[in-house]
Design a protein around this motif. Sequence first.
Motif, PDB file in Angstrom:
ATOM      1  N   UNK A  59      58.433  -7.180  17.483  1.00 33.63           N
ATOM      2  CA  UNK A  59      59.177  -6.312  15.725  1.00 33.63           C
ATOM      3  C   UNK A  59      59.165  -8.098  14.822  1.00 33.63           C
ATOM      4  N   UNK A  60      59.220  -9.196  16.279  1.00 33.78           N
ATOM      5  CA  UNK A  60      59.848 -10.682  15.610  1.00 33.78           C
ATOM      6  C   UNK A  60      58.959 -10.858  14.652  1.00 33.78           C
ATOM      7  N   UNK A  61      57.583 -10.312  15.133  1.00 30.04           N
ATOM      8  CA  UNK A  61      56.667 -10.843  13.820  1.00 30.04           C
ATOM      9  C   UNK A  61      57.289 -11.021  12.901  1.00 30.04           C
ATOM     10  N   UNK A  62      57.165 -10.211  12.310  1.00 28.80           N
ATOM     11  CA  UNK A  62      57.354  -9.559  10.732  1.00 28.80           C
ATOM     12  C   UNK A  62      59.452 -10.198  10.189  1.00 28.80           C
ATOM     13  N   UNK A  63      59.612 -10.880  11.288  1.00 30.66           N
ATOM     14  CA  UNK A  63      61.201 -10.777  10.414  1.00 30.66           C
ATOM     15  C   UNK A  63      60.874 -12.556  10.121  1.00 30.66           C
ATOM     16  N   UNK A  64      60.364 -12.719   8.791  1.00 30.41           N
ATOM     17  CA  UNK A  64      60.257 -13.762   8.410  1.00 30.41           C
ATOM     18  C   UNK A  64      62.109 -14.545   8.198  1.00 30.41           C
ATOM     19  N   UNK A  65      62.487 -13.553   7.590  1.00 26.92           N
ATOM     20  CA  UNK A  65      64.393 -13.866   7.274  1.00 26.92           C
ATOM     21  C   UNK A  65      64.724 -14.768   8.388  1.00 26.92           C
ATOM     22  N   UNK A  66      64.478 -14.806   9.896  1.00 27.07           N
ATOM     23  CA  UNK A  66      64.996 -16.011  10.992  1.00 27.07           C
ATOM     24  C   UNK A  66      64.239 -16.846  10.689  1.00 27.07           C
ATOM     25  N   UNK A  67      63.385 -17.015  10.036  1.00 23.82           N
ATOM     26  CA  UNK A  67      62.653 -18.344  10.267  1.00 23.82           C
ATOM     27  C   UNK A  67      61.281 -19.156  11.105  1.00 23.82           C
ATOM     28  N   UNK A  68      60.722 -19.759  11.267  1.00 23.18           N
ATOM     29  CA  UNK A  68      59.406 -20.257  11.836  1.00 23.18           C
ATOM     30  C   UNK A  68      58.531 -20.228  11.745  1.00 23.18           C
ATOM     31  N   UNK A  69      57.529 -21.330  10.873  1.00 26.56           N
ATOM     32  CA  UNK A  69      55.925 -21.200  10.852  1.00 26.56           C
ATOM     33  C   UNK A  69      55.740 -22.454  11.149  1.00 26.56           C
ATOM     34  N   UNK A  70      54.787 -22.163  11.463  1.00 26.39           N
ATOM     35  CA  UNK A  70      53.878 -23.420  12.292  1.00 26.39           C
ATOM     36  C   UNK A  70      52.673 -23.822  10.786  1.00 26.39           C
ATOM     37  N   UNK A  71      52.513 -24.775  11.191  1.00 29.27           N
ATOM     38  CA  UNK A  71      51.689 -26.054  10.360  1.00 29.27           C
ATOM     39  C   UNK A  71      50.118 -25.112  10.278  1.00 29.27           C
ATOM     40  N   UNK A  72      50.238 -25.350  11.743  1.00 30.88           N
ATOM     41  CA  UNK A  72      48.445 -25.139  12.145  1.00 30.88           C
ATOM     42  C   UNK A  72      47.992 -23.676  12.299  1.00 30.88           C
ATOM     43  N   UNK A  73      49.404 -23.274  12.526  1.00 29.59           N
ATOM     44  CA  UNK A  73      48.831 -21.734  12.290  1.00 29.59           C
ATOM     45  C   UNK A  73      48.080 -21.131  10.534  1.00 29.59           C
ATOM     46  N   UNK A  74      49.142 -22.056   9.441  1.00 27.74           N
ATOM     47  CA  UNK A  74      48.694 -21.838   8.209  1.00 27.74           C
ATOM     48  C   UNK A  74      47.551 -22.881   8.030  1.00 27.74           C
ATOM     49  N   UNK A  75      47.239 -23.741   8.555  1.00 29.17           N
ATOM     50  CA  UNK A  75      46.287 -23.871   8.268  1.00 29.17           C
ATOM     51  C   UNK A  75      44.707 -22.868   8.264  1.00 29.17           C
ATOM     52  N   UNK A  76      45.468 -22.710  10.174  1.00 25.73           N
ATOM     53  CA  UNK A  76      44.215 -21.719  10.241  1.00 25.73           C
ATOM     54  C   UNK A  76      43.861 -20.262   9.132  1.00 25.73           C
ATOM     55  N   UNK A  77      45.183 -19.598   8.629  1.00 28.70           N
ATOM     56  CA  UNK A  77      45.102 -19.070   7.843  1.00 28.70           C
ATOM     57  C   UNK A  77      44.026 -19.109   6.398  1.00 28.70           C
ATOM     58  N   UNK A  78      44.374 -20.709   6.230  1.00 25.70           N
ATOM     59  CA  UNK A  78      43.739 -21.135   4.461  1.00 25.70           C
ATOM     60  C   UNK A  78      42.177 -20.924   4.997  1.00 25.70           C
ATOM     61  N   UNK A  79      42.520 -20.958   6.059  1.00 27.64           N
ATOM     62  CA  UNK A  79      40.567 -21.241   6.876  1.00 27.64           C
ATOM     63  C   UNK A  79      39.898 -19.992   6.288  1.00 27.64           C
ATOM     64  N   UNK A  80      40.793 -18.569   6.967  1.00 27.12           N
ATOM     65  CA  UNK A  80      40.616 -17.583   6.760  1.00 27.12           C
ATOM     66  C   UNK A  80      40.491 -16.741   5.467  1.00 27.12           C
ATOM     67  N   UNK A  81      41.875 -17.306   4.409  1.00 30.61           N
ATOM     68  CA  UNK A  81      41.743 -16.542   3.249  1.00 30.61           C
ATOM     69  C   UNK A  81      40.323 -17.533   2.287  1.00 30.61           C
TER      70      UNK A  81
END
Length: 260
Positions: free
Chosen positions: A86-108
Amino acid sequence: MLIYPEINPIAIELGPLKVHWYGLMYLVGFVAVYFLGQRSAKLPWSPIKPEAIEDLVTYGALGVILGGRIGYVLFYKFGDFIQNPIMLFKIWEGGMAFHGGMLGVFVAMWFYAKKQNCTMMQLIDLIAPLAPIGLGAGRLGNFINSELWGRTTDVPWGMVFPNGGPLARHPSQLYEAFLEGFLLFVILQVYTSKPRPIMAPTGVAVFFYGCFRFFVEFYRMPDAHLGYLAFDWLTMGQILSTPMIVVGALLFYFAHRRLA
């Protein structure tokens, strides 16, 4: 030693509504891509028209946010995720990774390319020169939040961060803001000032980001729960950046080889 400019991480507070500087930095990145993307889309070699930029930014934003969160959890908190998915959805607790964001942009962009009848790499090449604005703004957000600070140091520009202990540390967030933001933006603007083969702009962006991130990791404190993964210096950030250096170089090489 420099004095850390303590800035309230909350930019706007209206009753229960709190807008953080870090969130505004994401907005800066998306707005910059929108307006500069309008200009880039008018170039003869653009795969899409200016009116398509709005949807492109929407797809990209979803890729950044979803990919960044999923990447952070899988790359940096995988053990906690296994115990509590469930922690995956707790965005308010913070936590972002550039490398994951980059892969997300490629998929998008892969999905959006199908809608626009072009290739994913054409879209990535279009937005890659604009991405450093968001990267630099994000690192400034880290600095304001007094997070992701560097290792202890005695250099004259070292800073004592509010939650970093009594010793001066490298302001590694500012190093990244300069290298991954300003310098990478300049490099890409100069390189893409004239037509380049497909994949080449993306290759340059990925290669130099990987190099800059790998370098700054020598001055940035690793995540406390991970520490150094090998040799008393290798960090998760360096492990994730190494494939970027290789892939970026290969994209650049094959892009130009196709023209030979």
